[in-house]
Design a protein around this motif. Structure first.
Motif, PDB file in Angstrom:
ATOM      1  N   THR A  61       0.852  -1.185   0.000  1.00  0.00           N
ATOM      2  CA  THR A  61       0.000   0.000   0.000  1.00  0.00           C
ATOM      3  C   THR A  61       0.889   1.237   0.000  1.00  0.00           C
ATOM      4  O   THR A  61       1.954   1.242   0.619  1.00  0.00           O
ATOM      5  N   TYR A  62       0.445   2.277  -0.694  1.00  0.00           N
ATOM      6  CA  TYR A  62       1.258   3.494  -0.804  1.00  0.00           C
ATOM      7  C   TYR A  62       0.348   4.711  -0.784  1.00  0.00           C
ATOM      8  O   TYR A  62      -0.876   4.598  -0.924  1.00  0.00           O
ATOM      9  N   GLY A  63       0.957   5.884  -0.615  1.00  0.00           N
ATOM     10  CA  GLY A  63       0.194   7.128  -0.645  1.00  0.00           C
ATOM     11  C   GLY A  63       0.833   8.171   0.247  1.00  0.00           C
ATOM     12  O   GLY A  63       1.883   7.938   0.854  1.00  0.00           O
ATOM     13  N   LEU A 106       7.307  10.561 -14.144  1.00  0.00           N
ATOM     14  CA  LEU A 106       6.373  11.474 -13.473  1.00  0.00           C
ATOM     15  C   LEU A 106       7.081  12.608 -12.745  1.00  0.00           C
ATOM     16  O   LEU A 106       6.523  13.695 -12.577  1.00  0.00           O
ATOM     17  N   THR A 107       8.310  12.364 -12.292  1.00  0.00           N
ATOM     18  CA  THR A 107       9.066  13.402 -11.579  1.00  0.00           C
ATOM     19  C   THR A 107       9.987  14.186 -12.510  1.00  0.00           C
ATOM     20  O   THR A 107      10.621  15.156 -12.086  1.00  0.00           O
ATOM     21  N   ILE A 162       3.779  11.653  -4.990  1.00  0.00           N
ATOM     22  CA  ILE A 162       4.922  12.487  -5.387  1.00  0.00           C
ATOM     23  C   ILE A 162       4.706  13.921  -4.913  1.00  0.00           C
ATOM     24  O   ILE A 162       5.628  14.566  -4.405  1.00  0.00           O
ATOM     25  N   HIS A 163       3.486  14.432  -5.062  1.00  0.00           N
ATOM     26  CA  HIS A 163       3.168  15.789  -4.601  1.00  0.00           C
ATOM     27  C   HIS A 163       3.426  15.925  -3.098  1.00  0.00           C
ATOM     28  O   HIS A 163       3.999  16.930  -2.637  1.00  0.00           O
ATOM     29  N   TYR A 164       3.026  14.910  -2.336  1.00  0.00           N
ATOM     30  CA  TYR A 164       3.243  14.919  -0.882  1.00  0.00           C
ATOM     31  C   TYR A 164       4.736  14.982  -0.559  1.00  0.00           C
ATOM     32  O   TYR A 164       5.179  15.813   0.237  1.00  0.00           O
ATOM     33  N   HIS A 201       7.612  22.404   2.927  1.00  0.00           N
ATOM     34  CA  HIS A 201       6.266  22.952   3.045  1.00  0.00           C
ATOM     35  C   HIS A 201       5.438  22.172   4.045  1.00  0.00           C
ATOM     36  O   HIS A 201       4.356  22.577   4.432  1.00  0.00           O
ATOM     37  N   GLN A 202       5.951  20.964   4.417  1.00  0.00           N
ATOM     38  CA  GLN A 202       5.295  20.179   5.439  1.00  0.00           C
ATOM     39  C   GLN A 202       6.338  19.872   6.501  1.00  0.00           C
ATOM     40  O   GLN A 202       7.449  20.387   6.463  1.00  0.00           O
TER      41      GLN A 202
END
Length: 321
Positions: A177-179, A259-260, A306-308, A316-317
């Motif tokens: 699982t990923y995210g 994607l990157t 990737i955005h995360y 930013h986080q």
């Protein structure tokens, strides 16, 4: 309208646990999130702390817990090789003693309990794709066995409590699982590849890169967990939850590079001991009983992940630690 319940999630500040907390709050329930923050992170649930129906309790599940709840999701355990091999004795204790303590709580309350088991119970499988009736091919004395055998023992305990005490149990086996909120240094392939690509570092492929995995987006998984808990009492599982679409590690690396828009190079390293060559769930049981299957495609899920990580690396986080 579903009646509101008070729901305990052990490991609730972890990657999967935090998404499950969000999902259950969204469904109108009260959530008691329990975590000892060994691998769980406060920033994963920081945005929930002001929610009136959310409560955070720092606690180690290897010790008994006495609370009043309507349902229990037992997710507590380090889940990546980097973390569960750091303190293998504690990993086994978390799986086994944690299961005993949470089952004891469920028995006292006479409430349903769900065990987040793992595809690792299948070991390095000789049956492909893996079906729930397969008993697995696990090395009981290898460096991964603290996790593999700990989770297998937890399943044993769940079914023994079900048979001996007539306890309502639910057992699901989670595949890769990923995210967002994956730990950036957990050693898992998706987070590894994304962080390396974003930093312009070499992407490390273990072995020939032809070993396969199937990747399920975390929102899909959380939906499967909730559906499993909602099944009639006679449904115990185990039931596989994962994405049946299979990719080689090289295909995943190439997809992330694209994607990157990264200039990272792919390099090869020796395959770790007991690392499975194949991992793909057969989800026919989940489709039939839960009416569940993943809906998020790999490309879509990778873009969110990737955005995360991009925000994380840019500061930013919360910083990587």
């Amino acid at each position: 309208m579903i009646a509101s319940k008070r729901i305990l999630i052990t490991g609730g500040a972890g990657f999967i646990g935090s998404h499950l907390c969000e999902r259950l709050l969204k469904d109108g329930h009260e959530v008691l999130c329990v975590d000892n923050f060994f691998t769980g992170r406060r920033q994963n649930i920081a945005h929930l702390l002001d929610e009136k129906r959310f409560e955070l309790l720092r606690h180690d599940v290897t010790f008994p817990l006495y609370v009043e709840v309507d349902q229990i999701y037992n997710l507590a355990c380090p889940a990546s090789p980097v973390h569960y091999q750091f303190d293998p004795v504690q990993t086994t204790k978390t799986s086994v003693m944690g299961a005993i303590n949470m089952l004891g709580l469920a028995k006292r309350l006479r409430k349903p309990i769900l065990q987040a088991s793992t595809s690792e119970v299948y070991g390095d499988p000789t049956v492909h794709p893996q079906v729930e009736s397969y008993w697995g091919n696990v090395n009981p004395i290898g460096p991964r066995s603290c996790y593999d055998e700990g989770k297998r023992c937890a399943e044993t305990l769940f079914f023994d409590y079900h048979r001996q005490h007539k306890l309502e149990i639910k057992v699901i086996r989670i595949f890769n699982t990923y995210g967002p909120r994956m730990h950036p240094q957990d050693g898992r392939v998706v987070s590894n590849f994304i962080v390396q690509a974003l930093r312009g570092e070499d992407i490390t492929l273990y072995g020939d890169g032809l070993q396969t995995r199937s990747f399920c987006y975390v929102d899909d998984l959380a939906s499967g967990l909730v559906k499993m808990m909602a099944t009639p009492s006679e449904v115990t599982g185990p039931i596989n939850l994962g994405n049946p679409v299979e990719f080689t590690m090289r295909q995943l690396a190439e997809r992330i590079l694209a994607l990157t828009d990264s200039k990272s190079k792919i390099v090869h390293r020796p395959l770790p001991q007991d690392d499975p060559k194949q991992r793909q769930p057969n989800i026919n049981v989940a489709k039939k009983i839960l009416e569940w299957e993943p809906t998020v495609q790999l490309e879509q899920g990778l873009q969110s992940t990737i955005h995360y990580f991009d925000n994380l690396l840019r500061g930013h986080q919360h910083p990587i630690s």
